[in-house]
Design a protein around this motif. Structure first.
Motif, short mmCIF file in Angstrom:
data_model
loop_
_atom_site.label_atom_id
_atom_site.label_comp_id
_atom_site.label_asym_id
_atom_site.label_seq_id
_atom_site.Cartn_x
_atom_site.Cartn_y
_atom_site.Cartn_z
N TRP A 40 0.84 -1.19 0.00
CA TRP A 40 0.00 0.00 0.00
C TRP A 40 0.88 1.24 0.00
O TRP A 40 2.04 1.20 0.43
N ALA A 41 0.30 2.35 -0.45
CA ALA A 41 1.03 3.62 -0.41
C ALA A 41 1.23 4.04 1.04
O ALA A 41 0.28 4.04 1.82
N VAL A 42 2.46 4.39 1.40
CA VAL A 42 2.68 5.07 2.69
C VAL A 42 2.02 6.45 2.56
O VAL A 42 1.27 6.88 3.42
N VAL A 43 2.34 7.11 1.44
CA VAL A 43 1.64 8.33 1.02
C VAL A 43 1.61 8.31 -0.51
O VAL A 43 2.55 7.80 -1.13
N ASP A 94 1.67 4.54 11.97
CA ASP A 94 1.58 3.09 12.01
C ASP A 94 2.94 2.48 11.73
O ASP A 94 3.95 3.18 11.68
N LEU A 95 2.94 1.18 11.50
CA LEU A 95 4.15 0.42 11.23
C LEU A 95 4.99 1.03 10.11
O LEU A 95 6.21 0.93 10.10
N HIS A 96 4.31 1.67 9.15
CA HIS A 96 5.01 2.13 7.95
C HIS A 96 5.56 3.54 8.09
O HIS A 96 6.30 4.00 7.25
N ARG A 113 4.93 11.14 7.52
CA ARG A 113 3.99 11.24 6.40
C ARG A 113 3.81 12.70 5.96
O ARG A 113 3.68 12.98 4.77
N ARG A 114 3.78 13.62 6.93
CA ARG A 114 3.64 15.04 6.56
C ARG A 114 4.84 15.47 5.71
O ARG A 114 4.70 16.18 4.72
N HIS A 115 6.02 15.01 6.10
CA HIS A 115 7.22 15.33 5.33
C HIS A 115 7.14 14.71 3.94
O HIS A 115 7.43 15.37 2.92
N LEU A 116 6.72 13.42 3.91
CA LEU A 116 6.60 12.74 2.61
C LEU A 116 5.63 13.47 1.69
O LEU A 116 5.87 13.59 0.49
N ALA A 117 4.52 13.93 2.26
CA ALA A 117 3.50 14.62 1.45
C ALA A 117 4.12 15.83 0.75
O ALA A 117 3.82 16.10 -0.42
N GLN A 118 5.00 16.53 1.46
CA GLN A 118 5.65 17.70 0.84
C GLN A 118 6.58 17.27 -0.29
O GLN A 118 6.53 17.81 -1.40
N VAL A 119 7.41 16.28 -0.01
CA VAL A 119 8.39 15.83 -1.02
C VAL A 119 7.67 15.26 -2.25
O VAL A 119 8.00 15.59 -3.40
N LEU A 120 6.68 14.41 -1.99
CA LEU A 120 6.00 13.73 -3.10
C LEU A 120 5.13 14.69 -3.90
O LEU A 120 4.99 14.54 -5.12
N THR A 121 4.53 15.67 -3.24
CA THR A 121 3.71 16.65 -3.96
C THR A 121 4.58 17.47 -4.91
O THR A 121 4.18 17.73 -6.05
N ALA A 122 5.76 17.85 -4.44
CA ALA A 122 6.67 18.60 -5.32
C ALA A 122 7.04 17.75 -6.54
O ALA A 122 7.04 18.23 -7.68
#
Lengths: 281, 164
Positions: A189-192, A255-257, A263-272
């Motif tokens: 599954w997607a972590v984000v 969670d485990l992942h 996840r908040r950090h990932l959301a920024q990186v992945l959105t860019a």
């Protein structure tokens, strides 16, 4: 493991299917491809008394061109979505996100309707439906995507309501698109995840749509990002700056992942990344 | 109990089944098709992969009642008992297995990916097999075997065409 005992019906008409669900009195469950439901039954995390198999209902089949929108039948499998010429022409973001769902065998059985009705915030398709302002067509009414996902694994569907399909506007035909998914292993599954559409004019971004996967109990629209990039340069710098707003208003799980903070950090990186890929920057 | 009619490896079977019976259990316990193993309870491992109307499915994630009226091909439907299918032969010759538990699912998933792509790259093979887990060979030899089988099958298809 073996699922607990249940009854099974496969009606050939929509009215019979709705009647079967009504008769089950909230103890019924619709089964389409079963790729989310059967693992839950096997692990005994769900105990429906009746499974209503909707695979025999013609109303749920096919992808239809309705002029200014596409109506994608709920029983359309992921495999079919990825290859459908209408979807490729008018909703390639959906095809791209669907291609990342699970693995080929699951995509042969799993359906767009089942995946959306399952309303898993870690699922890839809800964020796409939300980003594209899809409309959920049911046996009783039409529900805009923003009202469809109400909580973790919970949709606005009533116990005796069947999802017939999802309507996606053709307004995004020709927009740049990208689905950026971060997961640690194949078929996970997607972590984000970030579903992104960008319309460019004269080298600039005119407007954008951004939907986030697994950043809360439901999929989330990153409106702040959309506002920040609109009428601005299509540059990586601009996208990175705008993507800082991606976690605004989200409540990601820990969670485990990964932790909520991660996840908040990932959301920024992945959105860019998603904006840059969609804009071709 | 619902009556279910499935064609498995070319033979039709009619049976009354409990709705909760999984296709994997139907194949193994009722029809004796024990070539299809069951590896996990989470749909992750792919060991139980079979073809349903030509497309790969995880038979632990399909109810027997959902297979009603459909055609199933298992690993047992590939060779004739004496001659191996080219995909089986390539797995054997490239040492694409150690314990062999994942092999039936790997081979069925490999046939599915080869159906869509007659000349797959290593990367495409890995993507095509992402739903199948092997815990001993480390995948290198599996990828090599699929590439070899695809080459062999392409060559024999071409030879057949030239013969016509």
């Amino acid at each position: 493991m073996i699922p607990a005992i249940f009854d099974y019906v496969r009606p050939s008409s929509l009215s019979d299917a709705v009647a079967a669900l009504r008769e089950a009195d909230e103890e019924g469950k619709v089964i389409a491809g079963g790729q989310s439901l059967l693992p839950l039954l096997r692990l005994r995390l769900a105990y429906p008394e009746v499974l209503v198999d909707v695979s025999g209902l013609p109303e749920l089949r096919g992808v239809r061109d309705d002029g200014d929108s596409l109506l994608i039948g709920a029983m359309t499998t992921h495999y079919e979505v990825i290859r459908d010429p209408l979807i490729q022409a008018h909703a390639p973001l959906l095809a791209a996100a669907t291609a990342t769902v699970a693995d080929p065998a699951v995509r042969h059985r799993g359906t767009i309707g089942g995946s959306l009705a399952h309303a898993d915030p870690a699922g890839d398709l809800p964020a796409v439906a939300l980003a594209m302002d899809g409309v959920f067509v049911t046996s009783a009414r039409e529900i805009p995507a923003r009202d469809f996902f109400t909580d973790y694994l919970t949709s606005a569907l009533e116990p005796d309501e069947i999802l017939l399909g999802v309507r996606l506007p053709k307004a995004y035909t020709g927009w740049g698109f990208h689905y950026e998914k971060f997961h640690r292993t194949a078929q996970a599954w997607a972590v984000v995840g970030v579903a992104c559409l960008v319309r460019r004019t004269n080298g600039e971004v005119a407007e954008a749509r951004v939907g986030l996967t697994n950043m809360g109990p439901t999929p989330v629209r990153a409106y702040a990002v959309e506002t920040a990039v609109a009428d601005g340069p299509a540059s990586r710098q601009a996208f990175q700056a705008a993507a800082q707003d991606a976690p605004d208003g989200t409540s990601p799980p820990s969670d485990l992942h990964g932790s909520a903070e991660y996840r908040r950090h990932l959301a920024q990186v992945l959105t860019a990344r998603a904006l840059a890929a969609a804009a071709g920057a | 109990m619902p009556r279910v009619s499935v064609e498995v490896d070319g033979v039709r079977y009619d049976d009354d089944v409990e709705p909760r019976l999984l296709l994997a259990h139907h194949l193994r316990d009722r029809l004796g098709k024990v070539g299809t193993p069951i590896g996990c309870d989470t749909s992750n491992c792919g060991a139980c992969t079979v073809l349903m109307d030509g497309l790969s499915v995880k038979s632990c994630s399909v109810l027997a009642v959902q297979a009603d009226g459909h055609e199933i091909t298992t690993i047992e439907g590939l060779g004739d008992g004496r001659t191996l299918h080219p995909m089986q032969r390539a797995f054997h010759e490239e040492h694409a297995l150690q314990c062999g538990y994942c092999t039936p699912g790997m081979i069925m998933a490999s046939l599915d990916l080869r159906r869509e792509n007659a000349d797959p790259s290593d990367e495409e093979i890995r993507a095509g097999l992402e739903g199948n887990l092997c815990r001993c060979t480390g995948y290198q030899n599996i990828v090599r075997a699929v590439r070899r089988a695809a080459d062999d099958m392409r060559r024999s298809d071409q030879a057949e065409e030239a013969h016509r």
